[in-house]
Design a protein around this motif. Structure first.
Motif, PDB file in Angstrom:
ATOM      1  N   ASP A  19       0.816  -1.220   0.000  1.00 28.39           N
ATOM      2  CA  ASP A  19       0.000   0.000   0.000  1.00 28.39           C
ATOM      3  C   ASP A  19       0.848   1.269   0.000  1.00 28.39           C
ATOM      4  N   GLY A  20       2.134   1.107  -0.240  1.00 29.12           N
ATOM      5  CA  GLY A  20       3.033   2.252  -0.227  1.00 29.12           C
ATOM      6  C   GLY A  20       3.757   2.427   1.092  1.00 29.12           C
ATOM      7  N   LYS A  21       3.307   1.714   2.118  1.00 29.97           N
ATOM      8  CA  LYS A  21       3.943   1.785   3.431  1.00 29.97           C
ATOM      9  C   LYS A  21       4.221   0.413   4.029  1.00 29.97           C
ATOM     10  N   ARG A  22       3.318  -0.526   3.760  1.00 30.95           N
ATOM     11  CA  ARG A  22       3.438  -1.858   4.356  1.00 30.95           C
ATOM     12  C   ARG A  22       3.372  -2.933   3.278  1.00 30.95           C
ATOM     13  N   LEU A  23       4.231  -3.935   3.437  1.00 32.63           N
ATOM     14  CA  LEU A  23       4.190  -5.110   2.579  1.00 32.63           C
ATOM     15  C   LEU A  23       3.590  -6.250   3.398  1.00 32.63           C
ATOM     16  N   LEU A  24       2.491  -6.796   2.921  1.00 36.04           N
ATOM     17  CA  LEU A  24       1.786  -7.844   3.644  1.00 36.04           C
ATOM     18  C   LEU A  24       1.726  -9.112   2.819  1.00 36.04           C
TER      19      LEU A  24
ATOM     20  N   LEU B 252      13.783  -1.648   2.846  1.00 35.58           N
ATOM     21  CA  LEU B 252      13.023  -2.853   3.176  1.00 35.58           C
ATOM     22  C   LEU B 252      13.240  -3.236   4.640  1.00 35.58           C
ATOM     23  N   LYS B 253      14.464  -3.212   5.069  1.00 32.40           N
ATOM     24  CA  LYS B 253      14.768  -3.560   6.462  1.00 32.40           C
ATOM     25  C   LYS B 253      14.124  -2.571   7.426  1.00 32.40           C
ATOM     26  N   ASP B 254      14.068  -1.293   7.023  1.00 27.94           N
ATOM     27  CA  ASP B 254      13.476  -0.270   7.886  1.00 27.94           C
ATOM     28  C   ASP B 254      11.992  -0.516   8.136  1.00 27.94           C
ATOM     29  N   ILE B 255      11.308  -1.183   7.184  1.00 26.90           N
ATOM     30  CA  ILE B 255       9.884  -1.474   7.395  1.00 26.90           C
ATOM     31  C   ILE B 255       9.676  -2.914   7.855  1.00 26.90           C
ATOM     32  N   GLY B 256      10.766  -3.556   8.284  1.00 30.17           N
ATOM     33  CA  GLY B 256      10.656  -4.872   8.886  1.00 30.17           C
ATOM     34  C   GLY B 256      10.575  -6.039   7.923  1.00 30.17           C
ATOM     35  N   VAL B 257      11.014  -5.847   6.679  1.00 28.81           N
ATOM     36  CA  VAL B 257      10.967  -6.905   5.675  1.00 28.81           C
ATOM     37  C   VAL B 257      12.344  -7.550   5.551  1.00 28.81           C
TER      38      VAL B 257
ATOM     39  N   VAL C  81      20.084   1.212  -1.821  1.00 29.71           N
ATOM     40  CA  VAL C  81      19.235   1.941  -0.875  1.00 29.71           C
ATOM     41  C   VAL C  81      17.969   1.150  -0.582  1.00 29.71           C
ATOM     42  N   ALA C  82      17.403   0.501  -1.598  1.00 28.59           N
ATOM     43  CA  ALA C  82      16.165  -0.249  -1.422  1.00 28.59           C
ATOM     44  C   ALA C  82      16.308  -1.341  -0.371  1.00 28.59           C
TER      45      ALA C  82
END
Length: 261
Positions: free
Chosen positions: A131-136, A154-159, A149-150
């Motif tokens: 959704d632009g913020k969370r990957l589910l 990804l790590k910053d959003i817990g992926v 950078v990507a």
């Protein structure tokens, strides 16, 4: 006669003690994978075009080397390369080199080389949503090129990330055979690969919205900037002027690339 000889000797001493005038070669590096439109195997990519067109503006010879991305960054860090083409901003990279801007760690987006765009690509059967913020819905690490950078984002959003593959074509192939369920790849590269490789496109799709976009810069080494502060500013300005030149825009068009800089 003696005055002439003395003047020549003093001139040589000035040149030897002032790298800003003694350095006539600018050594730049970028990643070693083919990366449309920036790095191409069978013809000059846009990095090469930028360098070639910038040379007469600087009266310098620019040597561009293809190196594995992490080695390229390390070479800028130790001064064996004067700069890296296409570096996105990360605070920790300020220890490696200097971004164009008021300070070396506060880049000015107006001095970018281009805007880099990345998207998530997934297997058609993968139950992922973005959704632009969370990957589910991801059950496995997401593939991303090492050191990009990507990967940090990804790590910053817990992926969790899989950084074992640096070739975007191979990353897409792994998704197509379900070795990975998703990957983050530059859109210009991945979209072209999917257009030109129908065998991939029937298994892989691009997710929306875009994962991230950010300015990419020419980052110069601390050694080069410290020794040549005035020349460093001229280098950055020359590349921006080249970016906006008719000749460079024509080269983009010739490669069929129409994304905004």
């Amino acid at each position: 006669m003696k005055l002439t000889v003395l003047a020549r000797c003093l001139g040589l001493l000035v040149l030897a003690s002032n790298p800003a005038w003694a350095t006539d070669t600018l050594r730049l590096c970028h990643e070693d994978n083919e990366a449309y439109p920036w790095i191409l195997d069978k013809q000059p990519g846009l990095y090469g075009t930028l360098a070639k067109l910038a040379e007469p503006r600087l009266s310098m010879h620019i040597v561009v080397s293809r190196l594995p991305w992490k080695r390229c960054l390390a070479s800028v860090g130790n001064g064996s390369q004067d700069g890296v083409l296409g570096a996105g901003y990360l605070p920790e990279r300020c220890a490696i080199g200097v971004y164009p801007g008021k300070s070396g760690c506060e880049p000015n987006a107006d001095l970018r080389l281009y805007i880099d765009r990345f998207a998530l690509y997934r297997h058609l059967e993968a139950k992922l949503s973005w959704d632009g913020k969370r990957l589910l819905g991801n059950s496995r690490p997401v593939a991303v090129q090492p050191g990009f950078v990507a990967a940090r984002l990804l790590k910053d959003i817990g992926v969790a990330t899989d950084e074992t593959e640096k070739d975007p074509a191979q990353m897409l192939r792994k998704i197509s055979v379900n070795m990975n369920e998703a990957a983050v790849i530059q859109t210009a590269i991945a979209d072209r690969l999917l257009r030109e490789t129908p065998g991939l496109a029937i298994y892989v799709e691009r997710m929306t919205p875009v994962f991230v976009e950010y300015p990419a810069y020419l980052m110069l080494s601390h050694q080069f900037v410290s020794a040549n502060p005035g020349r460093a500013q001229r280098v950055w300005q020359a590349f921006v002027e080249t970016r906006d030149s008719n000749a460079y825009q024509a080269s983009k068009a010739a490669l069929g690339f129409n994304e905004a800089d």
